[in-house]
Design an enzyme around this catalytic site. Structure first.
Site, mmCIF file in Angstrom:
data_model
loop_
_atom_site.group_PDB
_atom_site.id
_atom_site.type_symbol
_atom_site.label_atom_id
_atom_site.label_comp_id
_atom_site.label_asym_id
_atom_site.label_seq_id
_atom_site.Cartn_x
_atom_site.Cartn_y
_atom_site.Cartn_z
ATOM 1 N N SER A 29 0.822 -1.218 0.000
ATOM 2 C CA SER A 29 0.000 0.000 0.000
ATOM 3 C C SER A 29 0.856 1.267 0.000
ATOM 4 O O SER A 29 0.575 2.213 -0.745
ATOM 5 C CB SER A 29 -0.895 0.012 1.240
ATOM 6 O OG SER A 29 -1.618 -1.182 1.322
ATOM 7 N N GLU A 82 -8.167 -11.605 16.142
ATOM 8 C CA GLU A 82 -9.028 -11.598 14.955
ATOM 9 C C GLU A 82 -9.175 -13.013 14.393
ATOM 10 O O GLU A 82 -10.282 -13.462 14.072
ATOM 11 C CB GLU A 82 -8.448 -10.660 13.894
ATOM 12 C CG GLU A 82 -8.560 -9.188 14.292
ATOM 13 C CD GLU A 82 -7.984 -8.232 13.246
ATOM 14 O OE1 GLU A 82 -7.293 -8.707 12.325
ATOM 15 O OE2 GLU A 82 -8.232 -7.023 13.359
ATOM 16 N N ARG A 142 0.460 -15.267 26.573
ATOM 17 C CA ARG A 142 1.425 -15.352 27.681
ATOM 18 C C ARG A 142 1.156 -14.354 28.802
ATOM 19 O O ARG A 142 1.559 -14.566 29.936
ATOM 20 C CB ARG A 142 2.844 -15.170 27.139
ATOM 21 C CG ARG A 142 3.114 -13.800 26.540
ATOM 22 C CD ARG A 142 4.503 -13.719 25.933
ATOM 23 N NE ARG A 142 4.765 -12.428 25.324
ATOM 24 C CZ ARG A 142 5.901 -12.111 24.708
ATOM 25 N NH1 ARG A 142 6.870 -13.001 24.601
ATOM 26 N NH2 ARG A 142 6.055 -10.916 24.194
ATOM 27 N N ARG A 184 -2.861 -6.325 24.780
ATOM 28 C CA ARG A 184 -2.043 -5.414 25.584
ATOM 29 C C ARG A 184 -1.910 -4.064 24.862
ATOM 30 O O ARG A 184 -1.741 -4.016 23.650
ATOM 31 C CB ARG A 184 -0.644 -6.025 25.804
ATOM 32 C CG ARG A 184 0.255 -5.228 26.707
ATOM 33 C CD ARG A 184 1.475 -6.035 27.095
ATOM 34 N NE ARG A 184 2.298 -6.428 25.952
ATOM 35 C CZ ARG A 184 3.212 -5.642 25.372
ATOM 36 N NH1 ARG A 184 3.406 -4.430 25.836
ATOM 37 N NH2 ARG A 184 3.927 -6.077 24.355
ATOM 38 N N ASP A 224 5.690 -0.639 7.265
ATOM 39 C CA ASP A 224 6.052 -1.575 8.341
ATOM 40 C C ASP A 224 7.555 -1.805 8.472
ATOM 41 O O ASP A 224 8.032 -2.187 9.545
ATOM 42 C CB ASP A 224 5.372 -2.935 8.114
ATOM 43 C CG ASP A 224 3.879 -2.893 8.398
ATOM 44 O OD1 ASP A 224 3.337 -1.782 8.595
ATOM 45 O OD2 ASP A 224 3.250 -3.973 8.406
ATOM 46 N N HIS A 237 -31.141 8.341 16.980
ATOM 47 C CA HIS A 237 -31.894 7.362 17.764
ATOM 48 C C HIS A 237 -32.758 6.476 16.876
ATOM 49 O O HIS A 237 -33.357 6.982 15.934
ATOM 50 C CB HIS A 237 -32.769 8.120 18.762
ATOM 51 C CG HIS A 237 -33.521 7.224 19.692
ATOM 52 N ND1 HIS A 237 -32.912 6.539 20.711
ATOM 53 C CD2 HIS A 237 -34.844 6.891 19.723
ATOM 54 C CE1 HIS A 237 -33.828 5.830 21.342
ATOM 55 N NE2 HIS A 237 -34.998 6.021 20.761
HETATM 56 P P1 NDP Z 1 1.086 -7.864 17.877
HETATM 57 O O1 NDP Z 1 2.365 -7.211 18.198
HETATM 58 O O2 NDP Z 1 -0.174 -7.069 17.889
HETATM 59 O O3 NDP Z 1 0.862 -9.095 18.859
HETATM 60 C C1 NDP Z 1 1.827 -10.083 19.048
HETATM 61 C C2 NDP Z 1 1.346 -10.974 20.160
HETATM 62 O O4 NDP Z 1 2.194 -12.087 20.273
HETATM 63 C C3 NDP Z 1 1.338 -10.280 21.503
HETATM 64 O O5 NDP Z 1 0.211 -10.711 22.206
HETATM 65 C C4 NDP Z 1 2.627 -10.775 22.142
HETATM 66 O O6 NDP Z 1 2.566 -10.808 23.533
HETATM 67 C C5 NDP Z 1 2.691 -12.176 21.604
HETATM 68 N N1 NDP Z 1 4.039 -12.718 21.528
HETATM 69 C C6 NDP Z 1 5.152 -12.134 21.021
HETATM 70 N N2 NDP Z 1 6.208 -12.976 21.094
HETATM 71 C C7 NDP Z 1 5.752 -14.105 21.669
HETATM 72 C C8 NDP Z 1 6.366 -15.332 22.025
HETATM 73 N N3 NDP Z 1 7.652 -15.554 21.804
HETATM 74 N N4 NDP Z 1 5.593 -16.281 22.604
HETATM 75 C C9 NDP Z 1 4.278 -16.055 22.821
HETATM 76 N N5 NDP Z 1 3.659 -14.919 22.513
HETATM 77 C C10 NDP Z 1 4.384 -13.951 21.949
HETATM 78 O O7 NDP Z 1 1.336 -8.584 16.493
HETATM 79 P P2 NDP Z 1 0.381 -9.227 15.428
HETATM 80 O O8 NDP Z 1 1.222 -10.247 14.758
HETATM 81 O O9 NDP Z 1 -0.923 -9.622 16.020
HETATM 82 O O10 NDP Z 1 0.109 -8.013 14.439
HETATM 83 C C11 NDP Z 1 1.195 -7.264 13.918
HETATM 84 C C12 NDP Z 1 0.768 -5.876 13.630
HETATM 85 O O11 NDP Z 1 -0.018 -5.861 12.454
HETATM 86 C C13 NDP Z 1 -0.113 -5.235 14.677
HETATM 87 O O12 NDP Z 1 0.597 -4.703 15.745
HETATM 88 C C14 NDP Z 1 -0.817 -4.185 13.888
HETATM 89 O O13 NDP Z 1 0.015 -3.066 13.828
HETATM 90 C C15 NDP Z 1 -0.960 -4.825 12.527
HETATM 91 N N6 NDP Z 1 -2.313 -5.372 12.332
HETATM 92 C C16 NDP Z 1 -3.386 -4.534 12.339
HETATM 93 C C17 NDP Z 1 -4.657 -5.010 12.169
HETATM 94 C C18 NDP Z 1 -5.813 -4.071 12.192
HETATM 95 O O14 NDP Z 1 -5.608 -2.887 12.020
HETATM 96 N N7 NDP Z 1 -7.031 -4.549 12.412
HETATM 97 C C19 NDP Z 1 -4.911 -6.433 11.969
HETATM 98 C C20 NDP Z 1 -3.719 -7.236 12.000
HETATM 99 C C21 NDP Z 1 -2.486 -6.714 12.171
HETATM 100 P P3 NDP Z 1 2.860 -9.512 24.469
HETATM 101 O O15 NDP Z 1 1.602 -8.706 24.466
HETATM 102 O O16 NDP Z 1 3.163 -10.111 25.792
HETATM 103 O O17 NDP Z 1 4.021 -8.813 23.870
#
Ligand code: NDP
Length: 480
Positions: free
Chosen positions: A14, A181, A198, A204, A331, A463
């Site tokens: 994009s 999602e 975790r 978060r 990204d 409403h």
């Molecule tokens: P996120 O960073 O949102 O989430 C990653 C998740 O994985 C967190 O919950 C994290 O935990 C967990 N995690 C990371 N490392 C480990 C590990 N080693 N073991 C277990 N759990 C782990 O990434 P996503 O991949 O979900 O999405 C990437 C990005 O893409 C998003 O941040 C967003 O910017 C974008 N996106 C946007 C969307 C939208 O606008 N609707 C839809 C999809 C993606 P912790 O919280 O503890 O760090």
């Protein structure tokens, strides 16, 4: 010095496509290289196919609701194969649209991998070289797998859209956008979903009350969510993985030998041992554990471009790297990883470089939606963030919306405003509801304009709607 081109864009997602088209419209000679499919993550393996799957999954509850409204309608089955064919036809169409837009703008497309040979030279995989006055890196990111035994057996979000069959059961690891999602989507399509996160609560960084309600709704819909839990190790079920004990099933997945392994994915059910001591087997394991910038192997660091700890290309507010002729957007810079932000960054880059109007990228008050069921829409500060900055008032209401209440469903929605006590400005708006993504887009205009709580109050309600609560909340539920 003369150059072959004014701009060479690496990456046809994009951000890259928008920057290329805008630069070309300003009269620049532009080429773009894309090693995969035009449209990038958003169009091919992200937002677009995901949203179509959200729509597909949302029909599951409709027959029951329709019956409550008097329709004589039975439950039906979901045909993944039929849906997938239509999904990919649509992605092909959109890819074609992107190509035509570039062609129509006069941008030369190279369907191949590209790297930087020097600060003004791009080298393609076939060895051809082009010099350009400016080079824009817009190579996006890719899903990351955690480093644990057997992780190669898991799939990542890219693979979901290509599955030959839906798994009967899946373990989703992660608590972010993609994990939540996909949990809702797959559960809606009839897959038995278990989710490990975790931390103490999913999503978060979002408002605590909002994420709590989303988690509750996900569990109520049947997602088997385990917070404070991660995978310890995993292996092919039934294989001699040298691990102690038999595969137990653990109550979380189907027994070994009764599941349908997704073709082309793994060789059968996957055994998982969790940090909470349980063991179970799943047809598939999806890692939604974050994404990493695509910056490696492009020659960037060698040229003096600063690369951050997570592999991100470090840029200033004009998306310029430490090497003046090289810019980066989207990204790969790991700023705010959202499609519309990459597009904004591409537009600001083009305006700055090709229109001579220095345009920094505005990363303040970016609205976003998580397309869970119900959706979570958000803009501005969470209650927790705002409280740490100064005195606030919190206006919030959680209620059963008319539509589902009539049908006897237990769903609740949340409308929440965070207001600065001093300026009266609305610092944050958080909505958990069906179509919250649509609602937050409009609320975000007011918040971005600096609307006060009194501006919201003097707006007449529409409403009967769910969103009317945003302008009818009279007393704060708490001050902090
Ligand atoms: P996120 O960073 O949102 O989430 C990653 C998740 O994985 C967190 O919950 C994290 O935990 C967990 N995690 C990371 N490392 C480990 C590990 N080693 N073991 C277990 N759990 C782990 O990434 P996503 O991949 O979900 O999405 C990437 C990005 O893409 C998003 O941040 C967003 O910017 C974008 N996106 C946007 C969307 C939208 O606008 N609707 C839809 C999809 C993606 P912790 O919280 O503890 O760090």
């Amino acid at each position: 010095m003369t150059f072959d081109l004014d701009l060479f864009v690496i990456g046809g997602g994009s951000g890259g496509v928008r920057a290329a088209r805008m630069a070309a419209a300003s009269g620049a000679r532009v080429a773009l290289a894309e090693a995969s499919r035009m449209g990038g993550t958003c169009v091919i393996r992200g937002c677009v196919p995901k949203k179509l799957m959200v729509f597909a999954s949302s029909f599951r509850e409709m027959p029951a609701e329709a019956r409550a409204y008097g329709w004589d309608i039975g439950d039906g089955a979901f045909d993944w194969t039929a849906f997938r064919a239509r999904l990919h036809a649509e992605l092909d169409r959109l890819e074609g649209v992107y190509r035509r837009l570039l062609d129509g703008s006069g941008v030369t497309i190279h369907d191949t991998w590209a790297r930087l040979a020097d600060a003004h030279t791009v080298e393609l995989a076939d060895g051809r070289r082009f010099t350009a006055k400016h080079i824009l890196v817009a190579t996006g990111g890719r899903p990351e797998r955690p480093d644990l035994p057997g992780a190669h057996l898991g799939i990542v979000s890219d693979d979901i859209f290509l599955m030959d069959h839906l798994p009967r059961s899946i373990l989703i690891v992660g608590g972010g956008f993609i994990a939540c999602e996909m949990a809702c989507i797959l559960q809606g399509l009839g897959v038995a979903v278990t989710q490990f996160y975790r931390g103490a609560q999913i999503l978060r960084g979002f408002d605590d009350e909002a994420r709590g309600l989303v988690a509750e709704a996900m569990k109520a819909r049947g997602v088997n969510l385990h917070c404070g839990t991660n995978i310890l190790e995993m292996a092919q079920a039934g294989a001699d993985h040298g691990l102690t004990g038999a595969v137990t099933g653990g109550g979380m997945g189907p027994p070994v030998g009764e599941s349908h392994a997704p073709e082309g994915q793994s060789g059968g059910p996957i055994w998982v041992k969790a940090t909470n001591g349980t063991e179970a087997t799943f047809d598939a394991v999806l890692f939604a554990t974050g994404r990493a910038p695509n910056s490696a192997g492009m020659g960037l660091a060698e040229l003096g471009v600063e690369i951050g700890r997570r592999g991100e290309v470090v840029v200033d507010s004009y998306s310029q790297t430490a090497v003046p002729s090289i810019y980066a957007i989207g990204d790969v810079t790991n700023r705010v990883n959202l499609t519309p932000v990459a597009i904004r960054e591409g537009m600001a880059f083009s305006r700055t470089v090709f229109d001579g109007i220095p345009t920094p990228v505005d990363h303040e008050l970016i609205p976003a939606a998580v397309f869970t069921q119900p959706e979570l829409g958000t803009v501005g500060l969470t209650e927790e963030e705002a409280r740490a900055r100064g005195p606030i008032e919190v206006y919030a209401t959680s209620f059963r919306p008319m539509r589902s209440a009539f049908a006897g469903a237990p769903d609740r929605v949340l409308m929440k405003l965070i207001v600065c006590q001093q300026s009266r400005k609305v610092l944050g708006c958080h909505i958990v509801a069906p179509e919250a993504g649509e609602m937050i887009q409009l609320a975000a205009i007011a918040v971005k304009m600096g609307a006060t709580k009194e501006d919201f109050d003097r707006t007449v309600a529409v409403h009967p709607t769910m969103a009317e609560e945003l302008v009818t909340m009279r007393s704060p539920v708490r001050k902090a």
